[in-house]
Enzyme design. Structure first.
Site, PDB file in Angstrom:
ATOM      1  NE  ARG A  16      -3.969   0.516   2.051  1.00 56.71           N
ATOM      2  CZ  ARG A  16      -5.123   0.697   2.457  1.00 56.71           C
ATOM      3  NH1 ARG A  16      -5.289   1.602   3.396  1.00 56.71           N
ATOM      4  NH2 ARG A  16      -6.149   0.082   1.945  1.00 56.71           N
ATOM      5  CG  HIS A  61      -8.504  -0.003  -2.782  1.00 55.52           C
ATOM      6  ND1 HIS A  61      -7.590  -0.882  -2.357  1.00 55.52           N
ATOM      7  CD2 HIS A  61      -9.175   0.586  -1.647  1.00 55.52           C
ATOM      8  CE1 HIS A  61      -7.735  -1.107  -1.134  1.00 55.52           C
ATOM      9  NE2 HIS A  61      -8.884  -0.412  -0.476  1.00 55.52           N
ATOM     10  CD  GLN A 115     -13.293  -1.858  -0.479  1.00 61.77           C
ATOM     11  OE1 GLN A 115     -12.350  -1.813   0.640  1.00 61.77           O
ATOM     12  NE2 GLN A 115     -14.332  -2.535   0.002  1.00 61.77           N
ATOM     13  CG  ASP A 148     -13.472   6.513  -1.426  1.00 59.71           C
ATOM     14  OD1 ASP A 148     -13.504   6.246  -0.040  1.00 59.71           O
ATOM     15  OD2 ASP A 148     -12.450   6.381  -2.264  1.00 59.71           O
ATOM     16  CB  CYS A 179     -14.157   1.239   0.066  1.00 63.41           C
ATOM     17  SG  CYS A 179     -13.360   3.125   0.144  1.00 63.41           S
ATOM     18  NE  ARG A 238     -10.528  -5.383   0.877  1.00 60.11           N
ATOM     19  CZ  ARG A 238      -9.592  -4.303   1.239  1.00 60.11           C
ATOM     20  NH1 ARG A 238     -10.103  -3.202   1.809  1.00 60.11           N
ATOM     21  NH2 ARG A 238      -8.491  -4.350   1.278  1.00 60.11           N
TER      22      ARG A 238
HETATM   23  N1  NVA Z   1      -9.804   6.750  -1.720  1.00 57.78           N
HETATM   24  C1  NVA Z   1      -9.532   6.095  -0.367  1.00 57.78           C
HETATM   25  C2  NVA Z   1      -9.617   4.911  -0.065  1.00 57.78           C
HETATM   26  C3  NVA Z   1      -9.628   4.502   1.275  1.00 57.78           C
HETATM   27  C4  NVA Z   1      -9.859   3.096   1.422  1.00 57.78           C
HETATM   28  C5  NVA Z   1      -8.041   6.709  -0.068  1.00 57.78           C
HETATM   29  O1  NVA Z   1      -7.322   6.642  -0.934  1.00 57.78           O
HETATM   30  O2  NVA Z   1      -7.688   7.241   1.029  1.00 57.78           O
HETATM   31  N1   CP Z   2     -11.261  -0.007   2.648  1.00 56.00           N
HETATM   32  C1   CP Z   2      -9.982   0.017   2.901  1.00 56.00           C
HETATM   33  O1   CP Z   2      -9.088  -0.238   2.270  1.00 56.00           O
HETATM   34  O2   CP Z   2      -9.738   0.278   4.347  1.00 56.00           O
HETATM   35  P1   CP Z   2      -8.230   0.372   5.209  1.00 56.00           P
HETATM   36  O3   CP Z   2      -8.049   1.639   4.763  1.00 56.00           O
HETATM   37  O4   CP Z   2      -8.729   0.464   6.383  1.00 56.00           O
HETATM   38  O5   CP Z   2      -7.697  -0.657   4.805  1.00 56.00           O
END
Ligand code: NVA
Ligand code: CP
Length: 302
Positions: free
Chosen positions: A104, A131, A134, A219, A259, A287
């Site tokens: 990540r 992502h 997800q 989101d 998500c 997930r």
């Molecule tokens: N768009 C959000 C998704 C979090 C799971 C981010 O990148 O922070």
């Molecule tokens: N939806 C998701 O990826 O959650 P986290 O940021 O908690 O891993």
């Protein structure tokens, strides 16, 4: 075929994706019966987190434990990545020790470089651009509640961000119609949008996007790394909140997904996310199951 990675939904074929979702639901049933299934005994997943996480970390770590393997959490704060060790070197070293790596990070290109230097499968656990994990959970959830998503209409309200980009890939791979409703200046990347072809279009009117939709998704308005833009974004996105009025435009049996983490009163009203059409808790749980199916696919496929 060489080592397979999962950096976007387009790394798997349509048939592979569909089979993976079927397997995810099977694995969910096995787990509910507490049946022991340990296809990854003695195998190790390295997990690189350069951004925060609740669901992704816990689901991958739990998946590896339930599969009889082990997961190692690595953050820049306490690994040499945070002190400037090149990603290519980290990839070469880690992939000589572990069986799979989950990353990540910010730049998608960094995950691609990691994969290019890795001897083992690399999973994108969120970049600024995509992502895909997800989406496996979202699609599993849709299939479990409503059956096949092919031919259905999905309304995406809010930012043209990493999640939106993965929805664009999903529209292409699973054959649904995606209507993206976002304010000007926050459109998805034109190349990702174009790749979805006739499956997707951008609208400015959230009610038009939601009209007759089978699924409404949103989101956060400010993603990780955009915290300083929070106020400006809140102003721009105000008309794109998922309200009961938006849900009333969708089909009566439409589902709502997010998500998570969510901000009630910003991108979604509490009545919606905590209401009867919301499946966000199943979505979060999936997930775990869909990533177990992904790990099995990447590490156990003949
Ligand atoms: N768009 C959000 C998704 C979090 C799971 C981010 O990148 O922070
Ligand atoms: N939806 C998701 O990826 O959650 P986290 O940021 O908690 O891993």
């Amino acid at each position: 075929m060489g080592v397979r990675h999962f950096l976007t939904l387009t790394d798997l074929t349509r048939d592979e994706l569909r089979a993976l979702l079927v397997r995810a639901t099977e694995l969910k049933r096995l787990q509910a019966r507490r049946e022991i299934h340990e296809p990854l005994k003695n195998r190790v997943l390295g997990m690189i987190f350069e951004k925060s996480s609740t669901r992704t970390r816990v689901s991958f770590e739990t998946a590896m434990t339930q599969f009889g393997g082990h997961a190692i959490f690595l953050s820049p704060r306490d690994s040499q990545l945070g002190r400037g060790e090149p990603i290519e070197d980290t990839a070469r070293v880690l992939s000589r020790m572990v069986d799979c790596v989950m990353i990540r990070t910010y730049e998608h290109e960094k995950a691609e470089r990691f994969a290019a230097y890795s001897q083992v499968p690399v999973i994108n656990a969120l970049t600024d651009r995509f992502h895909p994990c997800q989406l496996l959970a979202d699609l599993q959830t849709y299939f479990e509640h409503r059956g096949d998503i092919a031919g259905r209409a999905v309304a995406w309200l809010g930012d043209g961000n990493n999640m939106c980009h993965s929805y664009l890939h999903a529209a292409l791979q699973f054959g649904f119609e995606l209507r993206v409703a976002c304010p000007e200046g926050f459109d998805p990347d034109p190349a990702v949008l174009a790749a979805a072809g006739e499956r997707a279009r951008v609208l400015r009117d959230p009610l038009e996007a939601a009209a007759g939709a089978d699924l409404v998704v949103t989101d956060v308005w400010a993603s990780m790394g955009q915290e300083e833009e929070h106020l400006a974004r809140a102003r721009a996105f105000e008309p794109y909140r998922v309200t009961p009025q938006v849900m009333a435009r969708a089909r009566d049996d439409a589902l709502f997904m997010h998500c998570l983490p969510a901000h009630r009163g910003e991108e979604v009203d509490a009545e919606v996310i905590d209401g009867p059409q919301s499946v966000v808790w199943d979505e979060a749980e999936n997930r775990l199951h869909s990533q177990k199916a992904l790990l099995e696919f990447l590490l156990c496929a003949p």
